[in-house]
Design a protein around this motif. Sequence first.
Motif, PDB file in Angstrom:
ATOM      1  N   THR A  24     -14.714  -0.827   5.610  1.00  0.00           N
ATOM      2  CA  THR A  24     -13.441  -0.621   4.933  1.00  0.00           C
ATOM      3  C   THR A  24     -12.575  -1.844   5.180  1.00  0.00           C
ATOM      4  O   THR A  24     -13.001  -2.806   5.816  1.00  0.00           O
ATOM      5  N   PHE A  25     -11.339  -1.797   4.687  1.00  0.00           N
ATOM      6  CA  PHE A  25     -10.393  -2.900   4.886  1.00  0.00           C
ATOM      7  C   PHE A  25      -9.758  -2.720   6.261  1.00  0.00           C
ATOM      8  O   PHE A  25      -8.965  -1.814   6.463  1.00  0.00           O
ATOM      9  N   SER A  26     -10.119  -3.587   7.212  1.00  0.00           N
ATOM     10  CA  SER A  26      -9.732  -3.297   8.600  1.00  0.00           C
ATOM     11  C   SER A  26      -8.926  -4.414   9.272  1.00  0.00           C
ATOM     12  O   SER A  26      -8.644  -4.329  10.463  1.00  0.00           O
ATOM     13  N   ARG A  31       1.239   0.796  -0.515  1.00  0.00           N
ATOM     14  CA  ARG A  31       0.997   0.267  -1.865  1.00  0.00           C
ATOM     15  C   ARG A  31       1.364  -1.219  -1.898  1.00  0.00           C
ATOM     16  O   ARG A  31       2.093  -1.705  -1.045  1.00  0.00           O
ATOM     17  N   THR A  32       0.945  -1.877  -2.949  1.00  0.00           N
ATOM     18  CA  THR A  32       1.185  -3.317  -3.041  1.00  0.00           C
ATOM     19  C   THR A  32       1.467  -3.773  -4.473  1.00  0.00           C
ATOM     20  O   THR A  32       1.027  -3.127  -5.430  1.00  0.00           O
ATOM     21  N   PHE A  33       2.190  -4.878  -4.572  1.00  0.00           N
ATOM     22  CA  PHE A  33       2.360  -5.553  -5.867  1.00  0.00           C
ATOM     23  C   PHE A  33       1.310  -6.657  -6.042  1.00  0.00           C
ATOM     24  O   PHE A  33       1.335  -7.386  -7.014  1.00  0.00           O
ATOM     25  N   SER A  34       0.406  -6.783  -5.057  1.00  0.00           N
ATOM     26  CA  SER A  34      -0.537  -7.908  -5.058  1.00  0.00           C
ATOM     27  C   SER A  34      -1.691  -7.764  -6.039  1.00  0.00           C
ATOM     28  O   SER A  34      -2.331  -8.752  -6.382  1.00  0.00           O
ATOM     29  N   LYS A  35      -1.987  -6.539  -6.439  1.00  0.00           N
ATOM     30  CA  LYS A  35      -3.226  -6.336  -7.203  1.00  0.00           C
ATOM     31  C   LYS A  35      -2.913  -6.146  -8.679  1.00  0.00           C
ATOM     32  O   LYS A  35      -2.847  -7.100  -9.414  1.00  0.00           O
ATOM     33  N   ILE A  36      -2.672  -4.904  -9.126  1.00  0.00           N
ATOM     34  CA  ILE A  36      -2.508  -4.706 -10.573  1.00  0.00           C
ATOM     35  C   ILE A  36      -1.265  -5.414 -11.102  1.00  0.00           C
ATOM     36  O   ILE A  36      -1.220  -5.818 -12.262  1.00  0.00           O
ATOM     37  N   ALA A  52       3.515 -13.508  -4.027  1.00  0.00           N
ATOM     38  CA  ALA A  52       4.929 -13.175  -3.813  1.00  0.00           C
ATOM     39  C   ALA A  52       5.111 -12.334  -2.556  1.00  0.00           C
ATOM     40  O   ALA A  52       6.214 -12.246  -2.007  1.00  0.00           O
ATOM     41  N   ARG A  53       4.043 -11.715  -2.075  1.00  0.00           N
ATOM     42  CA  ARG A  53       4.019 -10.936  -0.845  1.00  0.00           C
ATOM     43  C   ARG A  53       5.015  -9.779  -0.875  1.00  0.00           C
ATOM     44  O   ARG A  53       6.076  -9.829  -0.232  1.00  0.00           O
ATOM     45  N   ILE A  54       4.705  -8.751  -1.629  1.00  0.00           N
ATOM     46  CA  ILE A  54       5.543  -7.550  -1.648  1.00  0.00           C
ATOM     47  C   ILE A  54       4.655  -6.310  -1.564  1.00  0.00           C
ATOM     48  O   ILE A  54       3.752  -6.128  -2.377  1.00  0.00           O
TER      49      ILE A  54
END
Length: 366
Positions: free
Chosen positions: A125-127, A227-232, A238-240
């Motif tokens: 997983t993402f670790s 959640r992130t603004f990095s993907k979709i 911008a790192r949010i």
Amino acid sequence: MKNSRRDWFKKAGLAALGLSLAPMEGFAINSINISAVTGGTKIRLSSNENPYGPPMASRTAMTAAVNESNRYSWDQTSRLVAAIAKKNRLAEENVLMSAGSIEMLDIAGRLAAKDKGSIVIADNTFSYWTRAAVQLGAETIEVPLTNDKKIDLGAMLKAIRPDTKLVYICNPNNPTGTVLKTVDLVNFIKEASRKAIVLVDEAYIEFTDEASIATLVKDNKNVIVTRTFSKIYGLAGARIGYALAHADTIKEMDKLQAYVLGGISAVSGAGAIAALDDAAFVEKTKVLNEAAKNYTVGEMEKLGISCIPSSTNFLYFSLADYKKDFFKLLESNSIEGTGIFEENGRWSRITIGTMEDMQKLIRAIS
Ligand SMILES: Cc1ncc(COP(=O)(O)O)c(C=O)c1O
């Protein structure tokens, strides 16, 4: 300019998908990196970024915000918090912002590690975010995935010990791209959250057809969603990111963050607010991602590379029956992929770029 765009649309087969040209005007095809930001000229298929972003509305808002970067942007961050709360049918006190969702994962990990104990996570997983928690004395308990590379909820539940403070569920899971059914996850949370905090990482949830479990945080202090603004939303640089949790849990997390409302820059916040309203960008990203992913899966399978069905913008595949040197071919064709995640079955991951990127990938490995 318009002509070359039109050519690209034809190449991408969008006509076949029945998409019109007009809503696509905001898309920039910029996955071939030639910038100071990424420091490279490779096709980047390593970090699950959105090759079409940022949305045009975000670019405009961010450019304008540059001129106000001499001021602290607390008011704007408050507006962003309000917009996120509204979108998720939660209150503002349920939201905490951060520089990328990894910061919120890290804070959740440190919150759990305050009294040492253990953290249950899947393998794989993402670790990356567990580092600080481990430094602070938490032990990680790794639970193997199912044979079809899904998080094994039953086994995760069984792995919870009396000293377990947190269970991490990455849904959909990175690197495997598999998603859990919302109903199964909700049932799991009901049980597991009686014993420990359940941290649900929804970095890629917008790519899936499953619903977020975020509304559970209203009544359950032991659920944290990141959640992130990095993907979709195409704003990785911008790192949010943010966490959604019960107001009391947010207060505890907030105590571990350096500065309330301080983490989001004026420029990033402006980009995020604009992105939240850009439903068309999200929808087009999904459509283009699906088309490029379906193409890639079809071609990889022809080459003897079997792929796990993916609900995300990346693919997990086995190189066990592939006879060429996959990674050497990537390198000699200036394509940045990842490495081997699991030796058994030689499982690797690739990000879905534009259709053009994926055609280059397939040519390189054919
Ligand atoms: C599952 C998952 N969670 C969180 C992150 C962190 O992303 P960010 O800090 O850019 O929001 C990533 C990044 O790749 C990810 O794959």
